[in-house]
Enzyme design. Structure first.
Site, PDB file in Angstrom:
ATOM      1  CB  SER A  90     -35.650   0.648  13.342  1.00  0.00           C
ATOM      2  OG  SER A  90     -35.838   0.724  14.728  1.00  0.00           O
ATOM      3  CG  HIS A 147     -40.051  -2.116  13.433  1.00  0.00           C
ATOM      4  ND1 HIS A 147     -40.192  -0.775  13.709  1.00  0.00           N
ATOM      5  CD2 HIS A 147     -38.711  -2.352  13.424  1.00  0.00           C
ATOM      6  CE1 HIS A 147     -39.000  -0.226  13.865  1.00  0.00           C
ATOM      7  NE2 HIS A 147     -38.083  -1.159  13.695  1.00  0.00           N
ATOM      8  CG  ASP A 207     -43.500  -0.480  14.114  1.00  0.00           C
ATOM      9  OD1 ASP A 207     -43.332  -1.087  15.188  1.00  0.00           O
ATOM     10  OD2 ASP A 207     -42.685   0.338  13.655  1.00  0.00           O
TER      11      ASP A 207
END
Length: 490
Positions: free
Chosen positions: A203, A467, A410
């Protein structure tokens, strides 16, 4: 709070990496982690870094098949919490990984502030907290063949804290503390010195890790100059990272309105409006944030892009971390994963906090997976709008390998945007990398995703993952990492 057992020197600690030649007579390393106490911290310092110290203790929890340690990186009045687990295979020879999580997204996506306890207890750590019953052994942990750190950073995240409200507001500032900690640790524990060292994150880690790794690499020159051992920085690993906000923003249309991973999730009318807004969005971002950075122009561009391209997705109710499913709970509360609440509850238990050595100043503070205050501080500084692919290019050109892996479901840090910047990044191997055709990579004879690799740079997608790849596809993610550590092709 655990008492602290300090190591002392016979002379004042005044050496700085920028000044003079280091005198090794000032320092005696602790050498062996196994001698650490389970009931009190041992404080480690190094004369080359007089502002930094490490409080560390042995901690029996999570996975009792390996040695585990917890503690704090102390930077004067700032204190970063960490967990360290030895390898399940050969801790005396296996590589070392440092892991950090990123942030959360609530309409404005480019903000950090989440604890690495999510990576530890939900994704790739040696145990998981999946319900109210506490930890469970995780067979597909990344410490299967590596020693691994999990760090709560920057200040204010997880169990990290400051004595007088100190904070950092940029990735570059945070990098100085991480680089110093890495050296202090390796200098004390000689058995890890010289091991291949990999810096990993997901991230907002796409912003963190390249800058952190560059700080470690550049620090090595100062260490050698002063007679100290350099860190054997070998690679960076970024999962579903925010490395380039520019390519990521335009890709939100692809993920929501084309079958880039799942069938289109938004209606045609909405998608047509989004498509028409992309040229204006891209032009405004390029002029205000990329070609030249002007805070007001960049904020205005971001506001327009978010209104026209971001908000339509948020209204869908889909999980921004996995668009194949709806959000479970409110994203502000659960991150769409109720398991995060179980992790917070576990880390709020007094006996757990005592076991891992959480500082007594936090005893009245409930654990939070993500810090809004940290995210807002970095957001005010527009930290997420500074791409880090130039750092990666420079690392590659200096022999540091880079693994960019992405779960295909994601939305927020998706495979379309990440693949675009890997192809457009200027570095010595760009032409060779672009000439490679993407191919399937397999686990157990079955397709796990697609990959492209050349000259130290590897890009890989992971099918069926969102993700948090290690959470959704633990077997595939471990195989991916083990092949990377072994320098094997995917």
């Amino acid at each position: 709070m655990f008492p602290s057992h300090r190591r002392r020197w016979s002379r004042p600690l005044t050496v700085d990496p920028d000044a003079g030649t280091y005198d090794s007579g000032l320092f005696t390393p602790l050498e062996d982690l196994h001698v650490l106490s389970e009931t009190q911290f041992t404080t480690l310092k190094h004369p080359a870094f007089p502002r930094h110290g490490v409080r560390i203790k042995k901690t029996r929890f999570c996975d009792e098949t390996v040695n585990a340690y917890t503690g704090y990186i102390d930077v004067e009045a700032r204190h970063l919490f960490f967990y360290f687990f030895e390898s399940r295979s050969d801790p005396d020879k296996d590589d070392v990984i440092l892991w950090t999580n990123g942030g959360k997204v609530v309409y404005s996506p480019f903000r950090p502030g989440c604890s690495s306890s999510l990576g530890l207890f939900m994704e790739l750590g040696p145990c998981r907290v999946l319900d109210s019953n506490g930890t469970k052994f995780h067979p597909d942990s990344w410490n299967s063949r590596a020693n691994i750190f999990f760090i709560d950073q920057p200040i204010g995240v997880g169990f990290s804290y400051a004595d007088y409200g100190e904070h950092v507001g940029s990735t570059e500032e945070a990098a100085k503390d991480i680089a110093a900690f890495v050296h202090v640790f390796f200098e004390h524990f000689k058995k890890f010195q010289g091991r291949a060292f990999h810096m990993a994150g997901e991230s907002y880690g796409g912003r963190y890790i390249p800058v952190f790794a560059a700080a470690v690499y550049d620090q090595n020159r100062l260490l050698v100059k002063n007679g100290l051992s350099p860190i054997n920085l070998t690679s960076i690993m970024i999962g579903n990272g925010l490395t380039d906000f520019f390519t990521m923003t335009a890709s939100y249309y692809d993920m929501a309105c084309t079958p880039a991973s799942v069938p289109p999730i938004l209606d045609i009318q909405t998608c047509v409006r989004m498509k028409q807004a992309i040229p204006r969005c891209v032009k405004a971002l390029r002029e205000g944030c990329v070609d030249t950075f002007d805070e007001f122009s960049c904020q205005a561009a971001d506001s327009f892009c978010n209104t026209e391209i971001g908000i339509p997705f948020w209204r869908s109710g889909k999980n921004p971390y996995d668009i194949s499913v709806d959000c479970d709970g409110r994203v502000e509360d659960t991150l769409c994963y109720p398991v995060t609440k179980h992790i917070s509850s576990y880390l709020d238990r007094p006996e757990v906090r005592k076991l891992i050595g959480v500082d007594h100043t936090l005893k009245t503070t409930n654990f939070s997976s993500c810090s809004n205050a940290v995210g807002l501080e970095f957001g005010r500084n527009m930290d997420g709008y500074r791409p880090t692919y130039d750092y990666i290019a420079n690392l590659l050109d200096r022999g540091i390998r880079a693994l960019i892996y992405v779960g295909v479901n994601d939305w927020i840090c998706n495979h379309v945007g990440n693949e675009r910047w890997t192809l457009s990044m200027e570095w010595s191997g760009q032409e060779g990398y672009r000439s490679q055709k993407a191919r399937e990579w397999l686990v157990g004879g079955k397709r796990a995703g697609k990959t492209r690799s050349y000259g130290g740079l590897t890009f890989a997608t992971v099918d069926g993952a969102g993700h948090m790849v290690p959470y959704d596809k633990p077997v595939e993610s471990l195989e991916l990492v083990n092949r990377w550590l072994a320098r094997e092709d995917l």
